[in-house]
Design a protein around this motif. Structure first.
Motif, short mmCIF file in Angstrom:
data_model
loop_
_atom_site.label_atom_id
_atom_site.label_comp_id
_atom_site.label_asym_id
_atom_site.label_seq_id
_atom_site.Cartn_x
_atom_site.Cartn_y
_atom_site.Cartn_z
N THR A 41 0.84 -1.20 0.00
CA THR A 41 0.00 0.00 0.00
C THR A 41 0.87 1.25 0.00
OG1 THR A 41 -1.73 -1.18 1.19
CG2 THR A 41 -1.85 1.22 1.22
N ILE A 75 -5.39 3.94 -0.28
CA ILE A 75 -5.69 3.32 1.02
C ILE A 75 -7.11 2.78 1.02
CG2 ILE A 75 -5.97 3.75 3.51
CD1 ILE A 75 -3.70 5.84 3.22
N ARG A 78 -7.24 -0.45 -0.88
CA ARG A 78 -6.51 -1.57 -0.28
C ARG A 78 -7.11 -2.07 1.03
NH1 ARG A 78 -2.79 -4.41 -2.65
NH2 ARG A 78 -1.50 -4.44 -0.80
#
Length: 120
Positions: A41, A75, A78
């Protein structure tokens, strides 16, 4: 020597971003994020930030906001929880990253600007 310095800065930046995201996920989502997932990430987020910066980073205020939105979008993509959760994870990640860079600077390992943390 410049190549070694660049590699070191890249590795430290990735590590700082990974630890920040890992802390954010554990605090906000309250689950084990996994170091590898947080590292991926952080890497994807950094690449997305850099690409967005290349195209719109020069635009005052809007460029930075778009770069931040893209990073938070990574973010959000993910991790579960939606945009609000992603913003909270990003905020915690930023605080942790600032604290780590400050700690590195205090012990004389790096200067704060070396790790590329925004607004440090």
């Amino acid at each position: 020597m410049a190549v070694v310095d660049s590699i070191l800065i890249f590795v430290l930046s990735l590590l700082v971003g990974t630890v920040g995201i890992l802390a954010g996920v554990r605090l906000v989502v309250d689950r084990d994020a996994g170091f590898a997932n947080a590292a991926m990430t952080a890497l994807i987020g950094a690449i997305a930030w850099a690409i967005t910066s290349f195209f719109v980073g020069w635009v005052p205020i809007l460029g930075v906001l778009l770069m931040l939105a893209v990073w938070v979008g990574v973010i959000n993509w993910r991790y579960p929880g939606g945009w609000g959760t992603a913003v909270a994870i990003g905020f915690v990640a930023w605080i942790v990253a600032v604290a780590l860079v400050y700690a590195f600077a205090v012990i004389g390992f790096v200067t704060p600007d070396a790790l590329g943390i925004p607004d440090v």
